[in-house]
Every structure is written in C-alpha cells, then in structure tokens.
Design an enzyme around this catalytic site. Structure first.
Site, short mmCIF file in Angstrom:
data_model
loop_
_atom_site.label_atom_id
_atom_site.label_comp_id
_atom_site.label_asym_id
_atom_site.label_seq_id
_atom_site.Cartn_x
_atom_site.Cartn_y
_atom_site.Cartn_z
N ASP A 101 0.84 -1.19 0.00
CA ASP A 101 0.00 0.00 0.00
C ASP A 101 0.88 1.24 0.00
O ASP A 101 1.27 1.73 1.04
CB ASP A 101 -0.89 -0.04 1.25
N HIS B 208 -8.14 -1.06 -9.21
CA HIS B 208 -7.93 0.10 -8.35
C HIS B 208 -6.67 0.87 -8.73
O HIS B 208 -6.67 2.10 -8.79
CB HIS B 208 -7.84 -0.36 -6.89
#
Length: 459
Positions: free
Chosen positions: A271, A367
C-alpha cells in the site's frame, strides 16, 4: 489505498532528563538506516541481556523494553506466583532516541515515514469559547507538543506514562475544520478549499464521527509515547473544547522486516507504491500551499489540507477471493506489489498490455489503474494512513480497515478528483465502506517562539 513511507530527518536524542542511555549510546551497533526505517542486523540472546545487566543497566529499565514470556514453573511443575514479565533483551534504544523537530517550515507528521502507532482526534469548541480561547488552547497545545516531541514530560500534571522512553519519533499535527471559523469570527479567513467535501455514492458516513472544529494527529513508534501525547492533548483542551470523536491506528514497526519495504494494509496488499516523493520536481506544488501566488489566505502558506476517512474493509468478503481475484481487483501482484503487466514494484504499469485472449492484463476497473495520476489529470495525494481494528461487531465480523489520511495543496484537485473516479467503477469499492470523513486546513509549521495557527488567530 496506497501509501509509502517518506524518509524523515532523524536526530539522535538522549532519553528524558535524569536517564542514562545504554552503554553511553543512543543507537545500537550494527544498525542500518534506509528510507526512514531502522533495521537491526542481529537478534539478541538472553545471555547478551544478562551481560547488559552486568554493565550497569537496571533490571527495571531492561525489562521495560522487552517482549513477554510465560510463567516460570516450580520443581513440581506448578506455576510459581510470578506475574508474566517481559523477556530480557537489549532495548531498541534507537527507536526511542529518534526525534522529529516541532518547529519548521511544515508541521510534523506530514513528511515523516509511517509510524507504528497513531491517534487522530477531533474537538469542537465549547459553548461560549471563541477566538481568544482558541488562541490560548493552540498556545498550550503547541507548548505541549514541543516538549513531548523532545522527549520531555508535559509542563503540568504529566501522567508519567512515557517517563522511561525517549521521543520515539513522536509527531503532533494540528488542523482547523470548516466550523472553526464561524465559531471564532474568522469566516473571512476561511479558505475556499475547506468547503465541505461532496457526497460520494460509496459513503455511509456517521456524522458523529466526522468533521470537527479542531483536528489533532498523533504518531509515534512507541504505543505508550503515542498514548501519553493523546492524554496530554486531551487534558490541555480543558474547558475550551470537547472531544467530538477519536480513533486509533497502527502500522508495522520499523525494523520488523528484513529490509525496508512498502507497507501492507489489512487486506495484505502493498500500500503506497506510487505515493509522491519529495524528490519529484512538482512535489511541493501538489502537496503544500505556496508562500505567494495562491488563492489561499496568507496564514495557510506552507500548509496543506488533510482528508481523513475511516474506511472499513469487508475482510470476510475479501478473504473469500482467490489471490488471482484479489490481484485483479487491485491491478498488482499481492506477493511483491508489481503491476500485473510485469516487472517489479516500481515498474511503470502498461495499461494497454493484453493476454493471449486479447483481454487487458490490468483490468479496466482495477484500483491501481483508476487511481494513477495520469488517469486523473495529474491529481496526486501524499497518503499517510494507519490501519485500525476496533474489535468484532455484533455479527461476528471484524471492525477493521484503514484510517486514510492524505495531504494535498488543493483537495478538490487531489482527493475529490480521484474519489469521483473511483465512485464510477472501482473494483475495490465492493470490499470497502467509507464510514467517517473529515477535511481540515493544516497551517504551516510554527517558527521558534510561535504557536501553530498564530498567524491566523493573531493576524
């Protein structure tokens, strides 16, 4: 949901007054520092811990920094009446000694790397409190932040929670919400960029846990140091402000991996691969309000806008997917964060690459594809989140996810642009739920002798 640690300035500090650093040092030998994270090369044995005791380290201090062991058993096999205690190991003095400076061009807690423990808390000014009370509060808060970030105790009524620890990279950041300006009679100084965020189709927001007149972000690499700061800030509020909401978060501790690497979130995904970096030519332009030539009021110079979102991850649904299905949702390999189009984590994603059947290798609704700056007119945010876990809900599901915090010079060009795009077809939307939200104007750092927000409140 990506973030990448930004290297911080690291200045070794001695522990609090009256404490002697182990072996006369503030960091362990054999330590390497890369990208703002500290790695310890070797483990520590029980024997080395006993050796440390012989060198004059007190047992109380040594035990206070180690991990837990089980109960000691007697000769007959029964448990002796000793409480479980931390194992004897050389303390990670480097973590405690690291200090972030309070005074500076920008407030702390923006450019520093991810911290192991965090708290975010919003306050509303009390009835009858106005500009005078707000100025006094920000003065108190700034004094407390400066002392605690230097590894000192609070000036008054210190709780001693962090008495034995150093600064531990503590950062404390302050911001103003939309309602603050009406409460203080400063409506003309309210930035246009602070207008409320628009509604998004994926929002299921709890208004009681959203927004607020004042916002404080606390981060540290030690949980007790972070909690100590939270209590001090809350106590300093006194009668001037009351807590509106408060949330707790965490990240992987520095040194937990064999080498510095991009963090993972609770979905197990890397992330932060494409987080903007200070070395990029347009970094300041995208993240901070300029000193001149801006539509923002002068008091926001060198400041930034923080969007805070509590994003619950529907982990039971997510974990039912195969790894391949999860990777298609994100657009990156789960193992190493590399794009599905090939290469390593930092390889540029090939959005046009197809497989033998002619299908896009990176799905059209992945995403990582949707959030790319070049797919959003260059929109970018410096994302610096914490994971959270607030227990198990009544349905037996984990109440866990991401305390998403992102920084940008203009939230309309940054967060809003990207979120609108995600709203129109992000594959990840099925597995997350936005439950709380806030937008805050975070002024530039306080100069020596100033408190945060002084140019607004006394201008």
């Amino acid at each position: 949901m990506a973030d990448q640690s930004i290297p911080e300035a690291r200045t070794p500090r001695t522990p609090r007054k009256g404490k002697t650093p182990l072996n006369g040092k503030t960091a362990l030998d054999g330590e390497t520092e890369l990208d703002g994270e500290t790695e310890l090369d070797d483990g520590v044995s029980e024997g080395s811990a006993k050796g440390a005791l012989k060198e004059g380290v007190s047992r109380r201090r040594l035990l206070g920094t180690a991990g837990a062991t089980g109960l000691v058993l007697g000769a007959a096999g029964g448990a002796v009446g000793y409480a479980a205690r931390p194992a004897e190991a050389t303390p990670l003095t480097s973590l405690g000694a690291d200090q972030v400076m309070f005074h500076g061009k920008h407030q702390p807690g923006i450019l520093q790397g991810l911290q192991a423990r965090g708290h975010v808390i919003a306050f509303d000014l009390a009835a009858g409190a106005g500009r005078k009370e707000a100025a006094a509060l920000l003065r108190r808060w700034s004094q407390t932040a400066r002392r605690l970030m230097a590894g000192e105790g609070a000036q008054q009524d210190d709780t001693d929670v962090a008495r034995d620890a150093g600064p531990s990279s503590l950062t404390i950041t302050f911001g103003f919400g939309y309602g603050f300006f009406a409460r203080t009679g400063l409506e003309k100084q309210r930035p246009v960029a602070l207008d409320p965020l628009p509604d998004f189709s994926s929002d299921q927001l709890d208004k009681a846990r959203s927004n607020g007149d004042l916002w404080v972000q606390i981060g540290a690499n030690d949980a007790l140091v972070a909690f100590h700061a939270l209590r001090a800030i809350q106590k300093d509020a006194g009668q001037a402000a009351k807590v509106r909401w408060q949330m707790n978060g965490f990240n992987r501790s520095p040194g937990a991996t064999a080498h510095p690497m991009t963090a993972r979130n609770l979905m197990g995904q890397m992330d932060g691969t494409r987080n903007p970096k200070p070395t990029e030519a347009d970094f300041d332009e995208r993240i901070f309000v300029p000193e001149s030539g801006s539509k923002d009021p002068a008091w926001m110079a060198n400041g930034s806008y923080a969007v805070v979102r509590r994003i619950r991850m529907l982990l039971d649904d997510w974990e039912q997917l195969s790894v391949k299905e999860q990777e298609d949702v994100i657009g990156r390999r789960k193992s190493d964060g590399a794009p599905l189009s090939g290469g390593t984590e930092t390889t540029e994603m090939d959005l046009e690459k197809t497989d033998k059947a002619g299908n896009l290798v990176v799905p059209i609704n992945a995403h990582a594809r949707i959030t790319r700056p070049d797919q959003n007119g260059g929109a970018a945010m410096l994302r610096r989140p914490f994971s959270y876990h607030d227990g198990i809900d009544a349905d037996g599901l984990p109440d866990a996810g991401l305390l998403f915090i992102c920084w940008q010079a203009d939230p309309l060009r940054g967060f809003v642009t990207v979120q609108r795009k995600l709203d129109r077809g992000d594959a990840l939307s099925k597995y997350v739920r936005h439950e709380a939200s806030g937008l805050f104007a975070v002024p530039g750092g306080a100069a020596e002798g100033e408190y945060v927000g002084q140019r607004l409140l006394e201008g």
